[in-house]
Motif scaffolding. Structure first.
Motif, short mmCIF file in Angstrom:
data_model
loop_
_atom_site.label_atom_id
_atom_site.label_comp_id
_atom_site.label_asym_id
_atom_site.label_seq_id
_atom_site.Cartn_x
_atom_site.Cartn_y
_atom_site.Cartn_z
N LYS A 1 -12.25 -2.78 54.97
CA LYS A 1 -12.86 -1.80 55.15
C LYS A 1 -12.99 -0.80 54.29
O LYS A 1 -14.28 -0.40 53.80
CB LYS A 1 -12.50 -1.24 56.66
CG LYS A 1 -13.26 0.12 56.98
CD LYS A 1 -12.85 0.75 58.07
CE LYS A 1 -13.37 2.00 58.44
NZ LYS A 1 -12.99 2.50 59.70
N ARG A 2 -11.90 -0.47 53.62
CA ARG A 2 -11.82 0.63 52.51
C ARG A 2 -12.64 0.15 51.39
O ARG A 2 -13.23 0.93 50.42
CB ARG A 2 -10.44 0.73 52.09
CG ARG A 2 -9.60 1.58 53.51
CD ARG A 2 -10.48 2.95 53.86
NE ARG A 2 -10.38 3.78 52.94
CZ ARG A 2 -11.17 4.79 52.89
NH1 ARG A 2 -12.20 5.07 53.99
NH2 ARG A 2 -11.23 6.01 51.91
N ILE A 3 -12.35 -1.35 50.92
CA ILE A 3 -12.77 -1.80 49.46
C ILE A 3 -14.55 -1.68 49.87
O ILE A 3 -15.40 -1.52 48.93
CB ILE A 3 -12.25 -2.97 49.62
CG1 ILE A 3 -11.01 -2.81 48.98
CG2 ILE A 3 -13.14 -3.87 48.52
CD1 ILE A 3 -9.90 -4.18 48.81
N GLY A 4 -14.73 -2.20 51.02
CA GLY A 4 -16.25 -2.25 51.43
C GLY A 4 -16.89 -0.67 51.28
O GLY A 4 -18.07 -0.76 50.60
N LEU B 1 -3.45 11.82 42.59
CA LEU B 1 -4.39 10.70 41.90
C LEU B 1 -6.14 11.34 41.85
O LEU B 1 -6.44 10.91 40.72
CB LEU B 1 -4.37 9.50 43.12
CG LEU B 1 -2.96 8.89 43.03
CD1 LEU B 1 -3.20 7.76 43.96
CD2 LEU B 1 -3.04 8.25 41.64
N LEU B 2 -6.11 12.02 42.78
CA LEU B 2 -7.59 12.33 42.71
C LEU B 2 -7.76 13.65 41.54
O LEU B 2 -9.07 13.35 41.05
CB LEU B 2 -8.35 13.05 43.95
CG LEU B 2 -8.08 12.21 45.29
CD1 LEU B 2 -8.78 12.99 46.57
CD2 LEU B 2 -9.06 11.03 44.98
N GLY C 1 -10.50 6.33 42.09
CA GLY C 1 -8.97 7.36 42.43
C GLY C 1 -8.88 7.33 43.70
O GLY C 1 -7.89 7.30 44.24
N VAL C 2 -9.93 7.58 44.75
CA VAL C 2 -9.69 7.52 46.02
C VAL C 2 -9.40 6.28 46.76
O VAL C 2 -8.59 6.37 47.53
CB VAL C 2 -11.16 8.03 46.71
CG1 VAL C 2 -11.36 8.02 48.17
CG2 VAL C 2 -11.75 9.35 46.25
N LEU C 3 -9.96 5.17 46.17
CA LEU C 3 -9.39 3.83 46.68
C LEU C 3 -8.01 3.58 46.54
O LEU C 3 -7.14 3.14 47.44
CB LEU C 3 -10.42 2.76 46.24
CG LEU C 3 -10.23 1.37 46.69
CD1 LEU C 3 -10.41 1.32 48.03
CD2 LEU C 3 -10.88 0.40 45.59
N VAL C 4 -7.54 3.91 45.16
CA VAL C 4 -6.25 3.67 45.03
C VAL C 4 -5.31 4.54 45.96
O VAL C 4 -3.98 4.07 46.33
CB VAL C 4 -5.66 3.79 43.55
CG1 VAL C 4 -4.36 4.00 43.33
CG2 VAL C 4 -6.46 2.77 42.69
#
Length: 333
Positions: free
Chosen positions: A6-9, A257-258, A309-312
């Motif tokens: 879901k997050r990668i999508g 990270l962001l 950055g958000v995804l990691v």
């Protein structure tokens, strides 16, 4: 696994939206970028019969095709790494930005690391000395420094240390007379040219990190498990490092990270002030000169960095804080 997908999508969808918006901007910006490009090519003496071919090479789609075909051609080119040719820079947009990106990442990475380390160390000490003159003084300084825009400080630094006292260079990222390589003269020159840009972001940034660390540490010092650790006779150092600092830094993980990703976007003004040839420097030049392919390429690259950055942050937060391991409760924000 379902949550990861879901997050990668969501990240892929956001990136697609950014590329789509960039296509729309190229196609529909006021003033007609394609018309503007044709006029500039005509002024250079290029025959009208070949102007359309030049435009196609620059913007990665044929302007006479239907809009949906233009969109498919543009998306295909972007997926292949072809962002078109820069109008007023020598080379392809992807090559220009790929050469500039490491310098921007270098500045953003070092600035974030230094800001975070200083802020966490001072913020933790502020929490242990709550109410002291040191705590009050640093809180006042952090509040004032946090309200100063980094570009105002950058202008002051470049004027004082660059032009007035001539202690540091006012432009470039390395001495052009040196050969690139992992040698001390070259590394020294890179660091020497980066001092002022790093200072301009670090001096106004570490205070906010310190205040966040202070607030988190104070709240944790009142927890029951801290009292139990003291009753068990654990050393002050172990309590500070293993219990307080580790848990106080968890809420700051996502922000760290962001901040690296958002510094790429904030580099536009900073790199222009110091004439530092990074992504922001070329993006600013693209805006000023109406170089639309380079402008949109920079927009896509910076947006991609923020999305990654958000995804990691989302995918790794549960690894450092097992309390968020439940699905549906793992968003880092």
């Amino acid at each position: 696994m379902r949550w990861f997908a879901k997050r990668i999508g969501q990240a892929i969808f956001t990136l697609w939206a950014v590329v789509t918006i960039s296509f729309a901007l190229i196609r529909f910006l006021p003033g007609g970028p394609l018309v503007y490009l044709k006029v500039q090519l005509k002024k250079q003496g290029i025959p009208e019969s070949t102007i359309d071919n030049y435009v196609e090479n620059y913007v990665s789609f044929q302007s006479d095709d239907p809009l949906w075909i233009q969109y498919i051609d543009y998306m295909t080119s972007v997926l292949q790494g072809d962002l078109g040719q820069a109008l007023f820079q020598d080379g392809a947009v992807f090559d220009i930005l790929a050469q500039a990106l490491p310098w921007t990442i270098f500045l953003a990475g070092i600035a974030t690391f230094v800001t975070t380390v200083i802020g966490i160390a001072i913020g933790g000490f502020m929490a242990y000395t709550e109410g002291s003159k040191f705590d009050s003084g640093i809180t006042l300084f952090s509040t004032i420094a946090g309200g100063i825009p980094y570009y105002v400080l950058a202008l002051a630094l470049v004027y004082l240390f660059g032009y007035r006292w001539q202690m540091f260079p006012t432009g470039g990222q390395v001495d052009p007379s040196l050969t690139a390589g992992f040698t001390w003269p070259y590394v020294k020159s890179v660091l020497y040219h980066a001092v002022l840009p790093l200072l301009s972001t670090t001096l106004v940034g570490w205070g906010g990190v310190a205040l966040s660390m202070r607030g988190n540490s104070i709240s944790i010092l009142g927890e029951d498990y801290i009292r139990v650790a003291r009753l068990r006779g654990l050393s002050r150092q172990r309590i500070a490092l293993r219990y307080v600092s580790r848990n106080a830094m968890l809420p700051m993980y996502t922000g760290i990270l962001l901040s690296i990703a958002f510094m790429l976007g904030g580099s536009v003004v900073l790199e222009q002030i110091f004439t530092y040839p990074g992504v922001g420097f070329y993006l600013f030049k693209a805006v000023v000169s109406s170089d639309y392919p380079l402008m949109m390429g920079g927009l896509i690259m910076i947006s991609t960095a923020v999305i990654l950055g958000v995804l990691v942050a989302d995918l790794t937060y549960s690894k450092i804080d097992p309390r968020t391991s439940g699905e549906g409760q793992r968003e880092s924000y």
